[in-house]
Scaffold this active site. Structure first.
Site, mmCIF file in Angstrom:
data_model
loop_
_atom_site.group_PDB
_atom_site.id
_atom_site.type_symbol
_atom_site.label_atom_id
_atom_site.label_comp_id
_atom_site.label_asym_id
_atom_site.label_seq_id
_atom_site.Cartn_x
_atom_site.Cartn_y
_atom_site.Cartn_z
ATOM 1 N N ARG A 73 36.196 -133.915 -46.261
ATOM 2 C CA ARG A 73 36.504 -135.311 -45.897
ATOM 3 C C ARG A 73 36.140 -135.508 -44.436
ATOM 4 N NH1 ARG A 73 42.507 -136.390 -47.178
ATOM 5 N NH2 ARG A 73 41.815 -136.574 -49.335
ATOM 6 N N ARG A 144 45.945 -138.182 -39.767
ATOM 7 C CA ARG A 144 44.688 -138.236 -40.528
ATOM 8 C C ARG A 144 43.738 -139.287 -39.960
ATOM 9 N NH1 ARG A 144 45.533 -136.300 -45.857
ATOM 10 N NH2 ARG A 144 46.970 -134.553 -45.781
ATOM 11 N N LYS A 206 51.659 -134.685 -43.823
ATOM 12 C CA LYS A 206 50.567 -135.578 -43.416
ATOM 13 C C LYS A 206 51.124 -136.806 -42.692
ATOM 14 C CE LYS A 206 49.104 -136.170 -47.685
ATOM 15 N NZ LYS A 206 48.530 -136.684 -48.943
ATOM 16 N N LYS A 208 49.854 -140.857 -41.292
ATOM 17 C CA LYS A 208 48.768 -141.839 -41.385
ATOM 18 C C LYS A 208 49.019 -143.031 -40.472
ATOM 19 C CE LYS A 208 47.691 -140.483 -46.082
ATOM 20 N NZ LYS A 208 47.580 -140.868 -47.503
ATOM 21 N N CYS A 426 41.899 -144.067 -57.859
ATOM 22 C CA CYS A 426 41.721 -142.841 -57.070
ATOM 23 C C CYS A 426 40.685 -141.957 -57.758
ATOM 24 C CB CYS A 426 43.045 -142.092 -56.964
ATOM 25 S SG CYS A 426 43.546 -141.365 -58.538
ATOM 26 N N CYS A 432 40.255 -133.501 -58.869
ATOM 27 C CA CYS A 432 41.588 -133.428 -58.274
ATOM 28 C C CYS A 432 42.495 -132.471 -59.045
ATOM 29 C CB CYS A 432 42.228 -134.811 -58.225
ATOM 30 S SG CYS A 432 43.860 -134.719 -57.481
ATOM 31 N N CYS A 471 47.994 -139.761 -60.914
ATOM 32 C CA CYS A 471 49.301 -139.094 -60.844
ATOM 33 C C CYS A 471 50.158 -139.897 -59.870
ATOM 34 C CB CYS A 471 49.127 -137.633 -60.403
ATOM 35 S SG CYS A 471 49.019 -137.419 -58.616
ATOM 36 N N CYS A 475 47.186 -142.171 -54.462
ATOM 37 C CA CYS A 475 45.981 -142.289 -53.630
ATOM 38 C C CYS A 475 45.215 -143.593 -53.852
ATOM 39 C CB CYS A 475 45.061 -141.102 -53.881
ATOM 40 S SG CYS A 475 45.891 -139.530 -53.658
HETATM 41 FE FE1 SRM Z 1 45.427 -138.744 -51.577
HETATM 42 C C1 SRM Z 1 46.566 -135.583 -52.300
HETATM 43 C C2 SRM Z 1 42.460 -138.017 -52.796
HETATM 44 C C3 SRM Z 1 44.341 -141.563 -50.199
HETATM 45 C C4 SRM Z 1 48.721 -139.836 -51.255
HETATM 46 N N1 SRM Z 1 44.652 -137.044 -52.351
HETATM 47 C C5 SRM Z 1 45.246 -135.832 -52.528
HETATM 48 C C6 SRM Z 1 44.203 -134.781 -52.957
HETATM 49 C C7 SRM Z 1 43.639 -134.160 -51.715
HETATM 50 C C8 SRM Z 1 44.711 -133.719 -53.959
HETATM 51 C C9 SRM Z 1 45.223 -132.427 -53.377
HETATM 52 O O1 SRM Z 1 46.167 -132.439 -52.552
HETATM 53 O O2 SRM Z 1 44.718 -131.387 -53.771
HETATM 54 C C10 SRM Z 1 43.168 -135.719 -53.649
HETATM 55 C C11 SRM Z 1 41.741 -135.208 -53.725
HETATM 56 C C12 SRM Z 1 41.033 -135.757 -54.947
HETATM 57 C C13 SRM Z 1 39.569 -135.562 -54.920
HETATM 58 O O3 SRM Z 1 39.071 -134.730 -55.717
HETATM 59 O O4 SRM Z 1 38.875 -136.236 -54.161
HETATM 60 C C14 SRM Z 1 43.402 -137.007 -52.891
HETATM 61 N N2 SRM Z 1 43.714 -139.539 -51.406
HETATM 62 C C15 SRM Z 1 42.576 -139.152 -52.058
HETATM 63 C C16 SRM Z 1 41.464 -140.167 -51.887
HETATM 64 C C17 SRM Z 1 40.077 -139.541 -51.825
HETATM 65 C C18 SRM Z 1 41.574 -141.183 -53.032
HETATM 66 C C19 SRM Z 1 40.427 -142.127 -53.218
HETATM 67 O O5 SRM Z 1 40.157 -142.399 -54.394
HETATM 68 O O6 SRM Z 1 39.845 -142.630 -52.268
HETATM 69 C C20 SRM Z 1 41.936 -140.841 -50.588
HETATM 70 C C21 SRM Z 1 41.436 -140.138 -49.365
HETATM 71 C C22 SRM Z 1 41.901 -140.797 -48.126
HETATM 72 C C23 SRM Z 1 41.293 -140.277 -46.855
HETATM 73 O O7 SRM Z 1 40.103 -140.529 -46.642
HETATM 74 O O8 SRM Z 1 42.020 -139.683 -46.070
HETATM 75 C C24 SRM Z 1 43.446 -140.660 -50.707
HETATM 76 N N3 SRM Z 1 46.384 -140.366 -50.768
HETATM 77 C C25 SRM Z 1 45.713 -141.497 -50.389
HETATM 78 C C26 SRM Z 1 46.629 -142.597 -50.256
HETATM 79 C C27 SRM Z 1 46.265 -144.030 -49.930
HETATM 80 C C28 SRM Z 1 46.284 -144.324 -48.471
HETATM 81 O O9 SRM Z 1 46.527 -143.448 -47.638
HETATM 82 O O10 SRM Z 1 46.054 -145.491 -48.143
HETATM 83 C C29 SRM Z 1 47.893 -142.096 -50.573
HETATM 84 C C30 SRM Z 1 49.209 -142.917 -50.663
HETATM 85 C C31 SRM Z 1 49.762 -143.299 -49.354
HETATM 86 C C32 SRM Z 1 50.679 -142.237 -48.806
HETATM 87 O O11 SRM Z 1 50.187 -141.297 -48.193
HETATM 88 O O12 SRM Z 1 51.888 -142.339 -49.040
HETATM 89 C C33 SRM Z 1 47.718 -140.697 -50.883
HETATM 90 N N4 SRM Z 1 47.330 -137.837 -51.694
HETATM 91 C C34 SRM Z 1 48.535 -138.487 -51.577
HETATM 92 C C35 SRM Z 1 49.597 -137.555 -51.853
HETATM 93 C C36 SRM Z 1 51.114 -137.870 -51.851
HETATM 94 C C37 SRM Z 1 51.701 -137.813 -50.496
HETATM 95 C C38 SRM Z 1 53.192 -137.983 -50.523
HETATM 96 O O13 SRM Z 1 53.740 -138.456 -49.527
HETATM 97 O O14 SRM Z 1 53.851 -137.605 -51.486
HETATM 98 C C39 SRM Z 1 48.975 -136.312 -52.171
HETATM 99 C C40 SRM Z 1 49.666 -134.991 -52.548
HETATM 100 C C41 SRM Z 1 50.271 -134.283 -51.391
HETATM 101 O O15 SRM Z 1 50.096 -134.643 -50.237
HETATM 102 O O16 SRM Z 1 50.993 -133.336 -51.674
HETATM 103 C C42 SRM Z 1 47.554 -136.540 -52.062
HETATM 104 FE FE1 SF4 Z 2 44.638 -136.831 -57.376
HETATM 105 FE FE2 SF4 Z 2 46.939 -137.985 -57.905
HETATM 106 FE FE3 SF4 Z 2 45.650 -138.566 -55.663
HETATM 107 FE FE4 SF4 Z 2 44.690 -139.443 -57.933
HETATM 108 S S1 SF4 Z 2 46.693 -140.011 -57.076
HETATM 109 S S2 SF4 Z 2 43.500 -138.416 -56.334
HETATM 110 S S3 SF4 Z 2 45.222 -137.817 -59.325
HETATM 111 S S4 SF4 Z 2 46.508 -136.613 -56.160
#
Ligand code: SRM
Ligand code: SF4
Length: 562
Positions: A73, A144, A206, A208, A426, A432, A471, A475
């Protein structure tokens, strides 16, 4: 009794400022993976270890280890790159990644999928030395990628928020030389290093940050730990409202986890932003939970210690007093697809990219089309937090040419409906590891279905903010949508309804664990009712609440599971 800290805390402290045994891991050619400790550490360098889940069974049958690869990323505050950088980004995707795609994320940057371990260093070095791009701190327990309202050259105010997001991003970078040392063959720094903001424990989780320029909430403030909302008077930014403690992740069946809207701490003048940002980050560093990672985000720190305690601590550390919040209004959060003219008389074209996935699709060669554009474009490219792309600062003389190229490759498609533009998913499967159900691969056909339902009920021109996450991590920000689907199991989703157009309301569960056929039949009935029973200009999310389809509005975390 003191509780045992989560094992990730040990990994961070023992890592010698994020070095761990990464060099040994890179050089170990007997496996495509890293040791579990280093799997955690690589995140701080912008990588996630994954394996293609579509190929797991086949690999197992062949008695081979999973086909490990890495997601990288990039760090791009505000999402801006030049055409020269784009050409390098494209070439690296082509030559050094298995997926071959460039994936624009919901946080205004791009990801590569499918980098094999043997190619990692080359990707880091090509990105840095040919494109001047790095991936430092785009993942891990740190600040981030800092995001800001897109289309920044539309006004001086846009430029100001973009510059601020860059400044914030730089401020929270590590002082440690580990990244350069490990990936860029940089010089080894032998003396003990110091991290004045993060120390050797980094953050509990994390973190943000977003900078929003009303009336646009395209950054979705209620997904961020810390937001600066510009307050504008006489076309000048006088300062910012500071909104703290939002976040969307939750765990199915665990009522102690929930999506949460942020709290407005109040107004600060523009010259105090960096002090306040640092105070919020270090308060979270010191008060945030380090026992359970499911309860370690800033939103839980606010719930545990109280909003007032957290706010007072920030005031003390920053040496400020929050004033009453300034007045602002959000009226939209989608991207403005199409051309707009900036104050500098340059044109900006925002193109819709379904799921943010840039590849050459049948009949839509997006990736090679963007290369053709990059070869002639004189301005910049700007990724948006809705997974779209702005081809920015096009002179009048080049406008027709860029439009022609964009049409030829499908980047401009007059047939794309408002509904499709307002739908987002997402990544989910196959990359993922946390995915429970499809999201990116399900969205296009679900959007077809919803378009069909709107047409069936004679409201084809209307649209609903529709989002899917594979899930409950959130994201794709489904928990800020009018219709939010959250993956539960293969082919099964929880259906949440009642978010609003501008992203200031959390939807509520309407149906649990339903399959794709039931999703469509449920939406058929609800869209049918909306078409006939709504008041003038009533949006779908507002309608389901007024009509009593969703009993209550979620205004606070405690209401979420009620
Ligand atoms: Fe996310 C984890 C993809 C935005 C909340 N996110 C992941 C991971 C890295 C899975 C992992 O931990 O192994 C995913 C990788 C999937 C893949 O194969 O690409 C993933 N997140 C993404 C992206 C690529 C989704 C997308 O379709 O664009 C976004 C990348 C953002 C970036 O450039 O930094 C992405 N993730 C978000 C958002 C939206 C936002 O930030 O506006 C959220 C919800 C907002 C928040 O943070 O509360 C988000 N991602 C999570 C979480 C849950 C965090 C939590 O507080 O519980 C995880 C899991 C974790 O952190 O344990 C996670
Ligand atoms: Fe993966 Fe869940 Fe984030 Fe979708 S919402 S990219 S399934 S961690």
């Amino acid at each position: 009794m003191t509780q045992k800290l989560h094992d990730n805390e040990r990994i961070k402290i023992q890592s010698n400022f994020l070095r761990g045994n990464l060099v040994e891991g890179i050089n170990d050619t007997t496996t495509g993976s890293f040791h579990p400790d280093e799997v955690q550490l690589v995140k701080f360098h912008g990588l996630y270890q994954q394996d293609n889940r579509d190929r797991r069974a086949e690999r197992k049958q062949q008695k081979l280890e999973p086909l490990y690869s890495f997601l990288l990323r990039a760090r791009l505050p505000g999402g801006v790159v030049t055409p020269e950088q784009w050409l390098e980004i494209d070439r690296i995707a082509e030559e050094l990644t298995d997926a071959g795609s460039i994936r624009i994320t919901t946080r205004q940057t791009f990801q590569y999928h499918g980098i094999f371990k043997r190619n990692l260093k080359s990707v880091f070095q090509e990105l840095k030395f040919k494109a001047n791009i790095d991936s430092i701190f785009t993942a891990g327990d740190v600040n981030r990628n800092t995001i800001c309202t897109s289309n920044p050259e539309q006004s001086e105010l846009h430029t100001e928020v973009y510059e601020l997001s860059k400044k914030i991003s730089e401020h929270f970078l590590p002082k440690s030389n580990a990244y350069a040392e490990i990936w860029l063959d940089g010089e080894k720094v032998l003396e003990t290093e110091e991290e004045p903001i993060y120390h050797n424990i980094f953050l509990p989780r994390k973190f943000k940050i977003a900078v929003a320029l009303p009336p646009y909430n395209d950054v979705d403030i209620h997904a961020n730990d810390l937001n600066f909302i510009a307050i504008i008077e006489n076309n000048k930014i006088t300062g910012y409202n500071v909104v703290v403690g939002a976040g969307l992740g939750m765990t199915h069946g665990d009522k102690t986890t929930f999506p949460r809207l942020g709290d407005d701490f109040g107004f600060i003048t523009a010259d105090k932003v960096m002090e306040v940002a640092e105070a919020v980050v270090t308060t979270q560093r010191d008060l945030g939970g380090r026992v359970s990672r499911s309860h370690a985000r800033t939103k839980y720190t606010l719930e545990t210690h109280g909003i007032e305690t957290f706010k007072k601590e920030v005031e003390k550390r920053a040496g400020i007093t929050f004033a009453a919040p300034g007045a602002y209004e959000f009226t939209e959060r989608g991207d403005r697809i199409g051309w707009v003219k900036g104050i500098d008389n340059k044109w900006h074209l925002t193109v819709f990219i379904e799921n943010g996935r840039i590849l050459d699709f049948d009949g839509k060669p997006l990736k090679s089309g963007l290369v053709k554009i990059a070869k002639v474009h004189q301005g910049t490219f700007r990724m948006t937090a809705n997974q779209n792309l702005v081809i920015a600062s096009v002179p009048e003389s080049e406008k027709d040419h860029i439009e022609k190229l964009a049409r030829e490759c499908g980047l401009i498609d007059d047939g794309t409906s408002e509904q499709r533009i307002d739908s987002m998913a997402c990544v989910s499967l196959p990359t993922c590891p946390l995915a429970m159900a499809e999201a990116e691969r399900y969205l296009p056909s679900l959007t077809d279905d919803v378009e069909g339902l709107l047409a069936k009920h004679n409201i084809a021109k209307d649209h609903i903010i529709l989002r899917i996450t594979g899930c409950p991590n959130g994201c794709g920000r489904a928990m800020l949508a009018e219709i939010g689907l959250v993956g539960k199991a293969p082919g099964r989703y929880n259906l949440h309804l009642g978010g609003d157009r501008i992203g200031t309301r959390i939807p509520k569960m309407y149906a649990e664990n339903i399959d794709e056929t039931t999703i469509v039949s449920t939406l058929d009935e609800l869209i049918g009712r909306w078409a006939t029973e709504r008041t003038e200009n009533e949006d779908f999310g507002d309608f389901v609440i007024r009509a009593g389809i969703i009993a209550e509005v979620v205004v606070a975390a405690r209401d979420f599971h009620a």
